[in-house]
Design a protein around this motif. Structure first.
Motif, PDB file in Angstrom:
ATOM      1  N   HIS A 213      43.360  13.083 -11.780  1.00  0.00           N
ATOM      2  CA  HIS A 213      42.309  12.187 -11.309  1.00  0.00           C
ATOM      3  C   HIS A 213      41.126  13.060 -10.890  1.00  0.00           C
ATOM      4  O   HIS A 213      41.224  13.850  -9.951  1.00  0.00           O
ATOM      5  CB  HIS A 213      42.795  11.359 -10.113  1.00  0.00           C
ATOM      6  N   GLY A 214      40.029  12.935 -11.613  1.00  0.00           N
ATOM      7  CA  GLY A 214      38.853  13.747 -11.316  1.00  0.00           C
ATOM      8  C   GLY A 214      37.637  12.890 -11.057  1.00  0.00           C
ATOM      9  O   GLY A 214      37.694  11.653 -11.104  1.00  0.00           O
ATOM     10  N   GLY A 215      36.515  13.537 -10.783  1.00  0.00           N
ATOM     11  CA  GLY A 215      35.278  12.807 -10.543  1.00  0.00           C
ATOM     12  C   GLY A 215      35.394  11.899  -9.337  1.00  0.00           C
ATOM     13  O   GLY A 215      35.866  12.292  -8.271  1.00  0.00           O
ATOM     14  N   GLU A 216      34.961  10.656  -9.496  1.00  0.00           N
ATOM     15  CA  GLU A 216      34.979   9.699  -8.394  1.00  0.00           C
ATOM     16  C   GLU A 216      36.399   9.331  -7.966  1.00  0.00           C
ATOM     17  O   GLU A 216      36.616   8.840  -6.855  1.00  0.00           O
ATOM     18  CB  GLU A 216      34.234   8.418  -8.807  1.00  0.00           C
ATOM     19  N   ALA A 217      37.390   9.588  -8.852  1.00  0.00           N
ATOM     20  CA  ALA A 217      38.774   9.249  -8.518  1.00  0.00           C
ATOM     21  C   ALA A 217      39.457  10.331  -7.682  1.00  0.00           C
ATOM     22  O   ALA A 217      40.587  10.140  -7.215  1.00  0.00           O
ATOM     23  CB  ALA A 217      39.576   9.007  -9.797  1.00  0.00           C
ATOM     24  N   LEU A 218      38.799  11.468  -7.484  1.00  0.00           N
ATOM     25  CA  LEU A 218      39.380  12.559  -6.708  1.00  0.00           C
ATOM     26  C   LEU A 218      39.259  12.273  -5.215  1.00  0.00           C
ATOM     27  O   LEU A 218      38.148  12.091  -4.711  1.00  0.00           O
ATOM     28  CB  LEU A 218      38.660  13.874  -7.042  1.00  0.00           C
ATOM     29  N   GLU A 233      39.896   7.496   2.777  1.00  0.00           N
ATOM     30  CA  GLU A 233      39.780   8.118   1.454  1.00  0.00           C
ATOM     31  C   GLU A 233      41.120   8.079   0.714  1.00  0.00           C
ATOM     32  O   GLU A 233      41.170   7.776  -0.483  1.00  0.00           O
ATOM     33  CB  GLU A 233      39.297   9.565   1.605  1.00  0.00           C
ATOM     34  N   MET A 234      42.187   8.366   1.405  1.00  0.00           N
ATOM     35  CA  MET A 234      43.516   8.321   0.791  1.00  0.00           C
ATOM     36  C   MET A 234      43.862   6.908   0.321  1.00  0.00           C
ATOM     37  O   MET A 234      44.421   6.719  -0.762  1.00  0.00           O
ATOM     38  CB  MET A 234      44.574   8.805   1.786  1.00  0.00           C
ATOM     39  N   SER A 235      43.519   5.911   1.127  1.00  0.00           N
ATOM     40  CA  SER A 235      43.810   4.516   0.775  1.00  0.00           C
ATOM     41  C   SER A 235      43.009   4.087  -0.447  1.00  0.00           C
ATOM     42  O   SER A 235      43.518   3.370  -1.321  1.00  0.00           O
ATOM     43  CB  SER A 235      43.497   3.596   1.953  1.00  0.00           C
ATOM     44  N   ARG A 236      41.746   4.499  -0.502  1.00  0.00           N
ATOM     45  CA  ARG A 236      40.893   4.106  -1.637  1.00  0.00           C
ATOM     46  C   ARG A 236      41.351   4.750  -2.939  1.00  0.00           C
ATOM     47  O   ARG A 236      41.321   4.130  -3.996  1.00  0.00           O
ATOM     48  CB  ARG A 236      39.435   4.504  -1.360  1.00  0.00           C
ATOM     49  N   LYS A 237      41.803   6.010  -2.874  1.00  0.00           N
ATOM     50  CA  LYS A 237      42.162   6.734  -4.112  1.00  0.00           C
ATOM     51  C   LYS A 237      43.639   6.580  -4.469  1.00  0.00           C
ATOM     52  O   LYS A 237      44.036   6.899  -5.588  1.00  0.00           O
ATOM     53  CB  LYS A 237      41.794   8.216  -3.959  1.00  0.00           C
ATOM     54  N   ARG A 238      44.464   6.153  -3.541  1.00  0.00           N
ATOM     55  CA  ARG A 238      45.853   5.775  -3.806  1.00  0.00           C
ATOM     56  C   ARG A 238      46.709   6.890  -4.414  1.00  0.00           C
ATOM     57  O   ARG A 238      47.507   6.657  -5.317  1.00  0.00           O
ATOM     58  CB  ARG A 238      45.901   4.549  -4.722  1.00  0.00           C
TER      59      ARG A 238
END
Length: 331
Positions: A213-218, A233-238
């Motif tokens: 997961h890179g870019g905005e998904a990191l 941040e952890m919750s948003r990126k899962r």
């Protein structure tokens, strides 16, 4: 009249029958293997020099074997395909070009459908490699090279069903494929490229960049972020973790679900505590240029569920966890 003997169906009799087949077919393979010689080497040289493909053909059980040999050749660096001899006589002969080599299988060497192709193949200038169990058969005599796969006996007690003979033909096909593979210098990477959907292909072809997961998904926060901000941040990126970057942008740590549980056990104030105080420093990382299989090995070796991916300057560029590798079927 006396009653007919009943077939033995007890366990000992069935096991003995099964073992007898292995014994007979092992002897058949030994006999055929001992005959691998000059004709085999010539067949290999002809195929290596071929500008086209190997076209395997055969009827009945020989056809099934020919189809498998073609598949094995194709997957190990020798372009090959199967043509049904009956269909070839009704138009599919057009699939065979003058640059191709024909590998014709017939244990008797007298299969009508195969023999009917020979005049057309001869006119077209095709080289024919025959695989038969009779060195003096029509097919063996007409071929450029003959590979003798005759066996002492079939495993079938009636001596009717092709058993040892088909096993011997399969083994001869495997021997051709492996000899050609080694002569071409065919590598595991080459094999993977022709098997991208297989487990070996995925292990050898998939890179970290293909699954991370890179870019905005990191998931990424700075050292000054609060634990609460890291949790958001952890919750948003899962991904169950977030990378933590220092003032210079280089990775300074990682904060995971496990770190959160340990922090809560200590009564940490999630809103007033900086993430730098509770993160794991010097975490395990992996280079973006490495293979996905290496990430799986690292996770297994260190019993962790996730990795931060870094570039050559030590900056976080991606993240992946064990679920990403499972979805990619790397593990």
């Amino acid at each position: 009249m006396p009653a007919a003997a009943q077939p033995a169906t007890d366990a000992d009799s069935l096991i003995a029958s099964g073992r007898r087949v292995f014994d007979i077919e092992s002897q058949a393979l030994s006999a055929v293997g001992a005959r691998v010689g000059a004709a085999f080497a010539e067949a290999c040289r002809l195929i290596l020099a071929c500008r086209g493909r190997v076209v395997a053909t055969g009827m009945g059980k020989s056809g099934h074997v020919a189809r498998k040999i073609a598949a094995t050749l194709a997957s190990t660096g020798t372009p090959a395909f199967y043509v049904h001899p009956g269909e070839a006589g009704h138009g599919d002969l057009g699939m065979i070009t003058d640059a191709d080599i024909v590998l014709a299988l017939s244990y008797s060497g007298e299969s009508d459908e195969v023999l009917m192709l020979l005049p057309a193949l001869r006119r077209q200038g095709n080289t024919v490699i025959a695989m038969t169990g009779r060195a003096h058969s029509t097919l063996a005599r007409e071929a450029n090279v003959h590979l003798d796969v005759s066996v002492p006996a079939e495993a079938c007690p009636l001596h009717l069903a092709p058993t040892s003979s088909t096993t011997a033909s399969l083994a001869m096909g495997d021997a051709l494929a492996v000899a050609l593979l080694e002569a071409r210098g065919f590598t595991a990477d080459d094999f993977a490229r022709s098997h991208p959907a297989g487990s070996l292909g995925r292990r050898l072809l998939l890179r970290i960049t293909d699954v991370m997961h890179g870019g905005e998904a990191l998931p990424l926060v700075g050292e000054d972020a609060s634990v609460a901000e890291a949790l958001v941040e952890m919750s948003r990126k899962r991904l169950g973790m977030t990378a933590v970057a220092g003032p210079d942008g280089r990775l300074s740590g990682i904060f995971t679900d496990g770190d959160l549980r340990r922090a809560l056990d200590r009564g940490v104030d999630v809103r007033g505590t900086r993430i730098a105080e509770v993160m794991t420093r010097n975490p395990r990382t992996i280079d973006a240029r490495q293979m996905a299989s290496e990430a799986a090995h690292l996770m297994e070796q260190h019993q962790i569920n996730g990795l931060i991916v870094v570039d050559e300057d030590g900056r976080a560029v991606g993240a992946l966890n064990i679920h990403d590798l499972l979805r990619a079927r790397v593990v």
